[in-house]
Scaffold this motif. Structure first.
Motif, mmCIF file in Angstrom:
data_model
loop_
_atom_site.group_PDB
_atom_site.id
_atom_site.type_symbol
_atom_site.label_atom_id
_atom_site.label_comp_id
_atom_site.label_asym_id
_atom_site.label_seq_id
_atom_site.Cartn_x
_atom_site.Cartn_y
_atom_site.Cartn_z
ATOM 1 N N LEU A 127 0.830 -1.248 -0.169
ATOM 2 C CA LEU A 127 0.112 0.067 0.044
ATOM 3 C C LEU A 127 0.796 1.526 -0.210
ATOM 4 O O LEU A 127 0.192 2.263 -0.432
ATOM 5 N N ALA A 128 2.238 0.937 0.328
ATOM 6 C CA ALA A 128 2.941 2.048 0.437
ATOM 7 C C ALA A 128 2.542 3.324 1.399
ATOM 8 O O ALA A 128 2.654 4.528 1.118
ATOM 9 N N LEU A 129 1.907 2.738 2.414
ATOM 10 C CA LEU A 129 1.369 3.872 3.332
ATOM 11 C C LEU A 129 2.274 4.625 3.955
ATOM 12 O O LEU A 129 2.096 5.557 4.589
ATOM 13 N N PRO A 140 6.821 7.977 1.810
ATOM 14 C CA PRO A 140 6.381 9.475 1.397
ATOM 15 C C PRO A 140 5.941 9.533 0.042
ATOM 16 O O PRO A 140 6.614 9.051 -0.776
ATOM 17 N N VAL A 141 4.972 10.141 -0.174
ATOM 18 C CA VAL A 141 4.521 10.404 -1.512
ATOM 19 C C VAL A 141 5.221 11.533 -2.046
ATOM 20 O O VAL A 141 5.519 12.564 -1.595
ATOM 21 N N ARG A 148 1.151 23.869 -0.958
ATOM 22 C CA ARG A 148 1.141 23.541 0.235
ATOM 23 C C ARG A 148 2.601 23.229 0.672
ATOM 24 O O ARG A 148 3.050 23.514 1.862
ATOM 25 N N ARG A 149 3.551 22.871 0.114
ATOM 26 C CA ARG A 149 4.725 22.320 0.301
ATOM 27 C C ARG A 149 5.903 23.599 0.118
ATOM 28 O O ARG A 149 6.923 23.094 -0.321
ATOM 29 N N PRO A 196 -3.290 23.317 9.998
ATOM 30 C CA PRO A 196 -3.913 22.333 10.614
ATOM 31 C C PRO A 196 -4.856 22.704 11.632
ATOM 32 O O PRO A 196 -6.119 22.328 11.804
ATOM 33 N N ARG A 226 3.337 18.414 9.031
ATOM 34 C CA ARG A 226 1.970 18.604 8.343
ATOM 35 C C ARG A 226 2.368 18.068 7.117
ATOM 36 O O ARG A 226 1.352 17.095 6.597
ATOM 37 N N ALA A 227 3.274 18.088 6.290
ATOM 38 C CA ALA A 227 3.749 17.610 5.043
ATOM 39 C C ALA A 227 3.406 15.971 5.262
ATOM 40 O O ALA A 227 3.000 15.389 4.526
ATOM 41 N N TYR A 262 -0.029 15.133 5.515
ATOM 42 C CA TYR A 262 -0.873 15.088 4.235
ATOM 43 C C TYR A 262 -0.350 13.971 3.219
ATOM 44 O O TYR A 262 -1.070 13.611 2.458
ATOM 45 N N ASP A 263 1.011 13.634 3.237
ATOM 46 C CA ASP A 263 1.638 12.539 2.467
ATOM 47 C C ASP A 263 0.684 11.106 2.856
ATOM 48 O O ASP A 263 0.409 10.256 1.965
ATOM 49 N N ARG A 264 0.719 10.877 4.141
ATOM 50 C CA ARG A 264 -0.215 9.726 4.645
ATOM 51 C C ARG A 264 -1.595 9.852 4.101
ATOM 52 O O ARG A 264 -2.195 8.798 3.408
ATOM 53 N N GLU A 323 -2.868 11.281 1.419
ATOM 54 C CA GLU A 323 -2.762 11.100 -0.188
ATOM 55 C C GLU A 323 -2.690 9.489 -0.409
ATOM 56 O O GLU A 323 -3.137 9.020 -1.455
ATOM 57 N N ALA A 324 -1.907 8.915 0.607
ATOM 58 C CA ALA A 324 -1.432 7.401 0.350
ATOM 59 C C ALA A 324 -2.803 6.674 0.519
ATOM 60 O O ALA A 324 -3.246 5.775 -0.293
ATOM 61 N N LEU A 325 -3.567 7.313 1.412
ATOM 62 C CA LEU A 325 -4.897 6.555 1.833
ATOM 63 C C LEU A 325 -5.858 6.927 0.853
ATOM 64 O O LEU A 325 -6.781 5.998 0.502
#
Lengths: 378, 295, 283
Positions: free
Chosen positions: A4-6, A9-10, A25-26, A212, C146-147, C150-152, C154-156
């Motif tokens: 799942l690559a959860l 990091p994406v 955002r980044r 947040p 925060r990043a 949001y990465d997590r 996005e993965a979901l």
């Protein structure tokens, strides 16, 4: 599907500007149309207007507009973002105004910028106290309880002479505005001072609602139970909303007293003022930073426009009494019309208008030069 | 402590509380059937009193004035219901509330544009002479107002208990969808409710108008009714009455005994603070049931 | 699975576990009533770690009340709830997330004004350590965590095929998609215990099959123990390890799908109201 690559990091994808928060955002900031628009607006407001504007424009329109817009911004945090309705905003304006007056009177060695911050903090503290009922009450019950703030605070400033330096009339004149030795007591100076304060606060608010914590406030507004279940500190968030909102409204009160009226009196912060600020938020658009400005602009400009219109159409028949009553009627009708036809306020109305114009433009553009026009982002 | 003086203050407070209940009942009627906290109730009260006074000042007999004013109130109620509340059906209650805030601005403006802004005296033919009952001085006017309020509550109770429309009202208050499903006409019921609240506004407007003079500030009595509602619950007529009595008594007692210590003028907020303190102990008010959250 | 430091508490063994076998959830003699109407009547059962546990029963049997009591939204009149080695008379809802419990609701409980991504990321907000000021100023730590969140998220979104809806306000999406967003929000914090209240209500057959797969993956790969209220008996029989059956607030059956299928009390309870099985609760 096992991998799942959860946890990986994406890779930061080319995130399109978020609808509610037009920012990359980044940290990779690309000048968006919004940023350009804001930049242009600031350039005009700071650079051009002081050169060409008339005294009337500053004293009767722009300076009160800035103060009311700031108050609207503050209420929007509480009502628009956090979903807690308040009918007592004027009370916190009064607290800010009186705090700043007394600080400048009693501690003249403090720089005025410090006075403003402290006045905001005092308003925040009072806001916290009157925000306590929100921990147990909701909806109408909370709205009614904020009226307690309105009436109590007004009474205190009426009754306790110390706050108005024992002035027999209850009306006090504030010292002329000066920051770091720079006298700002002219029309343009007071306008520029208000503009600077509003710009800084707006920047901070924008950062807040985009953080947040800002999202958590909106979560609280949309579904309190779900917010609690996912572990958001609901009570702390509510109090934070009250404190931040009151801080900003308090600063707006300082502007109202020091930059606009140059006097302070309890009657200036009555229930009608509280409703006015609420109307600014409704007409402008809940949970929209722009909304507070649009709403305030309408609220400041429409009575003047109505007066002109009435004079032209009816002449002598249109006296001040008639004007006041027709203002009430039109304002009431505006509220109803917006709630029914455009609950998201002027902000959304403008959005739609812009989309239509932008759509026309891109259509036109793609007809003229087929390659461009695909990269439209609004 | 002077007990006979205390009793006098208390009775005076209770009687003026009846006047608050009178306004609060108008809120409750609308709230029960349509879930709207109708902030315009104060403006309606002003409109009713102003219309009646202006009509009688123009030579209309008392009862004709009453009838015409009532007709006007019903028309306004129907108008509000059709043009404001119906388009907003299914919106959150707080949105409806803000809409009625807008309505109150429109009515206040219109009432004064139509009838002028000057203060009208209103004489209902009741002398405000102090009457001694058991060693306690009581205002005749207060007694009269209390009697009228009592009669009105009794009338409303009979109406809702024994007439078809009244039963329909209770069904709608209980469950609008079910009421609709069994073929009750919501139109007729809502019209009836707005008429009823118009009657309440008229009665309250006349009594308050006779007391304060008919003028703009009359619409501010709505601010007196809100703590009453908070105390008694927004949906309970009994709550409105008991709440009104409590607020009236607390206000008068506080003004007489605590007022001098802090410089007076506390009647503007003491009711709110009292109601708030009470709410913190019982968040649903005196009579409100603790809602069960369905998730 | 490599866990980031922020997840470390999950892996620590619970302090005191009274039962012989470690259980993810245990309810003991739970009773609950609303103004004289009994919703739960002395219900006791356990959920083993790593189990998919279904709770079924006719309309008004008390299934949702059970989940609401376990998540602290209702306060039981008597009985106790064991969560991760702690025993509660009333579960503190604010601590659920910290206890590693997340849930979905029978009627959607999403943040309608926020985007899909924000909704899902909100499920991680309780882990953020940076204060408001740090967030507003944009300190590196605040930006990083925060990043990461949001990465997590996005993965979901990718896992539940929600990428296309990423930036849409959740209130504008179709029902089935919203259901998945809610599941994503519940899963993003990698809960040890996941409570699902009718996750498949109103879904098409294909959607149900897809979601069934997702629930299995959540257990097998994400290590979540799952308690599931569901009306589709086919789904329940195929998916769950053990089934608890409620009727009028009482536990009338508890066992493997096979055992439940042959349980006379369950058959009796269901035969009378068989039509309800497919009809859904609709409340």
């Amino acid at each position: 599907m096992t991998d799942l690559a959860l946890d990986k990091p994406v890779p930061p994808n080319a995130a399109g500007p978020n609808r509610t928060a037009p920012t990359a955002r980044r940290g990779m900031v690309r000048p968006s149309p919004t940023a350009l628009g804001v930049g242009l607006l600031l350039a005009v407001a700071f650079g051009l207007l002081p050169l060409v504007g008339s005294e009337y424009l500053f004293d009767a329109i722009l300076t009160p507009f800035l103060a009311l817009a700031l108050a609207g911004l503050g209420l929007n945090i509480l009502t628009g973002y956090a979903g807690q309705v308040s009918l007592g905003s004027a009370a916190f304006m009064a607290v800010g105004a009186y705090a700043a007056f007394n600080l400048s009177l009693r501690l003249p060695e403090l720089p005025f910028v410090v006075d403003i911050l402290l006045a905001g903090l005092v308003a925040a503290a009072v806001g916290l106290v009157f925000g306590l009922p929100s921990l147990r009450l909701r909806g109408f019950y909370l709205a009614v309880s904020t009226l307690a703030a309105q009436f109590f605070v007004q009474w205190v400033f009426n009754k306790v002479g110390w706050f108005s330096n024992n002035s027999p009339s209850g009306i006090v004149t504030v010292p002329p505005l000066s920051v770091a030795g720079l006298a700002l007591d002219g029309s343009v100076g007071r306008y520029l001072f208000g503009l600077s304060v509003v710009s800084v606060v707006t920047l901070v608010v924008w950062r807040l609602v985009d953080s947040p914590t800002g999202r958590a406030l909106a979560a609280l507004r949309d579904h309190e139970t779900a917010a609690r279940v996912i572990g958001l500190p609901v009570l702390r968030l509510k109090l934070l909303a009250f404190a931040v909102s009151s801080f900003i409204i308090g600063v707006a009160g300082v502007l109202w007293a020091f930059a606009y009226l140059r006097t302070v009196e309890p009657a200036g912060f009555n229930l009608d003022r509280s409703f006015q600020i609420l109307f600014i938020v409704i007409i402008g658009g809940l949970a929209s930073l722009r909304g507070a400005f649009l709403g305030a602009a309408l609220i400041v400009v429409f009575p003047l426009a109505l007066a002109r219109l009435g004079e032209t159409l009816l002449g002598g028949l249109f006296d001040s009494g008639v004007l006041e009553m027709s203002q009430r009627i039109v304002l009431g009708l505006l509220i109803i019309a917006f709630l029914i036809a455009e609950p998201a306020g002027l902000s959304a109305l403008l959005d739609r208008l812009w989309h239509r114009i932008a759509g026309r433009l891109t259509a036109l553009c793609s007809r003229l030069c087929p390659r461009s026009g695909s990269n439209r982002s609004v | 402590m002077d007990w006979s003086f205390f009793t006098e203050v208390l009775v005076g407070g209770l009687l003026s509380g009846v006047m608050y209940s009178l306004v609060a009942i108008g809120f409750v009627l609308i709230y029960k059937t349509s879930g709207v906290l109708n902030f315009a109730q104060g403006a309606l009260l002003l409109f009713a009193a102003l219309t009646f006074v202006s009509l009688t000042e123009r030579g209309l007999p008392f009862w004709a004035g009453i009838a015409l004013t009532l007709a006007a109130m019903t028309a306004i109620g129907a108008l509000i219901e059709r043009t404001v509340l119906r388009p907003l059906v299914n919106q959150p209650p707080i949105t409806l509330f803000m809409a009625t805030l807008g309505v109150s601005y429109v009515i206040e403006g219109a009432a004064q544009l139509l009838w002028g802004t000057q203060v009208h005296g209103l004489d209902l033919g009741i002398d405000d002479l102090p009457l001694e009952i058991g060693g306690v001085l009581i205002s005749t006017f207060d007694l009269f107002a209390a009697a009228v309020a009592g009669a009105m509550v009794a009338g409303l109770t009979l109406f809702f208990r024994y007439t078809r429309i009244g039963l329909g009202f209770r069904a709608v208050a209980d469950d609008p969808l079910a009421a609709l499903a069994v073929g009750l006409s919501l139109d007729r019921i809502w019209t009836a409710v707005w008429t009823a609240s118009g009657v309440v506004a008229l009665v309250a407007g006349l009594l308050w108008g006779a007391r304060l003079g008919v003028q703009f500030s009359l619409s501010l009595v709505v601010l007196k009714a809100l703590p009453v509602l908070v105390l008694g619950g927004f949906d309970s007529i009994a709550g409105a009455i008991v709440g009104g009595l409590i607020v009236g008594a607390v206000e008068k007692l506080a003004e007489v005994y605590a007022g001098p210590l802090v410089g007076g003028g506390i009647e503007g907020w003491i009711a709110y603070v009292a109601a708030l303190g009470f709410l913190l102990i019982r968040p649903a008010g005196l009579f409100g049931a603790k809602p069960v959250e369905r998730v | 699975m490599t866990a980031t430091p922020s997840e470390a508490p999950h892996l620590q063994p619970s302090a005191t576990q009274p039962q012989a076998a470690p259980s993810a959830l245990a309810v003991d003699g739970l009773s609950l009533s609303f103004g004289g109407v009994t919703a739960l009547n002395g219900v006791s059962f356990t959920v083993a770690v790593g189990e998919i546990r279904a709770v079924i029963g006719p309309n008004g049997a008390g299934k949702s009340s059970l989940l609401n009591a376990v998540s602290g939204l209702y306060r039981p009149d008597s009985g106790r709830v064991w969560l991760g080695g702690h025993s509660f008379a009333a579960v503190p809802t604010d601590r659920l997330a910290a206890l590693g419990v997340s849930r979905t609701f029978q009627n959607l409980a999403l943040f309608k004004g926020l985007s899909v991504l924000d909704n899902v990321a909100a499920g991680l907000t309780h882990r953020l350590r940076a204060g408001v000021l740090a967030q507003v100023i944009g300190l590196p730590t605040a930006r990083r965590e925060r990043a990461d969140a949001y990465d997590r998220a996005e993965a979901l979104l990718a896992f539940l095929h929600l990428e296309d809806a990423r930036d849409r306000p959740v209130g504008t999406l179709p029902y089935g998609v919203q259901k998945r967003v809610e599941l994503a929000r519940a899963l993003v914090a990698r809960p040890r215990l996941l409570l699902l209240d009718e996750p498949m209500a109103g879904m098409t057959l294909t959607e149900k099959q897809e979601l069934t797969g997702c629930i299995r993956v959540a257990r097998d790969d994400l290590g979540a123990t799952i308690v599931l209220i569901e009306h589709d008996i086919g789904v329940v029989m195929g998916l769950s390890d053990r089934i608890a059956v409620l009727d009028y607030g009482r536990l009338i059956g508890d066992g493997t799908p096979e055992a439940i299928r042959n349980n006379q009390a369950v058959i009796d309870a269901y035969l009378g109201v068989a039509h309800d099985l497919e009809a859904g609760e609709g409340i």
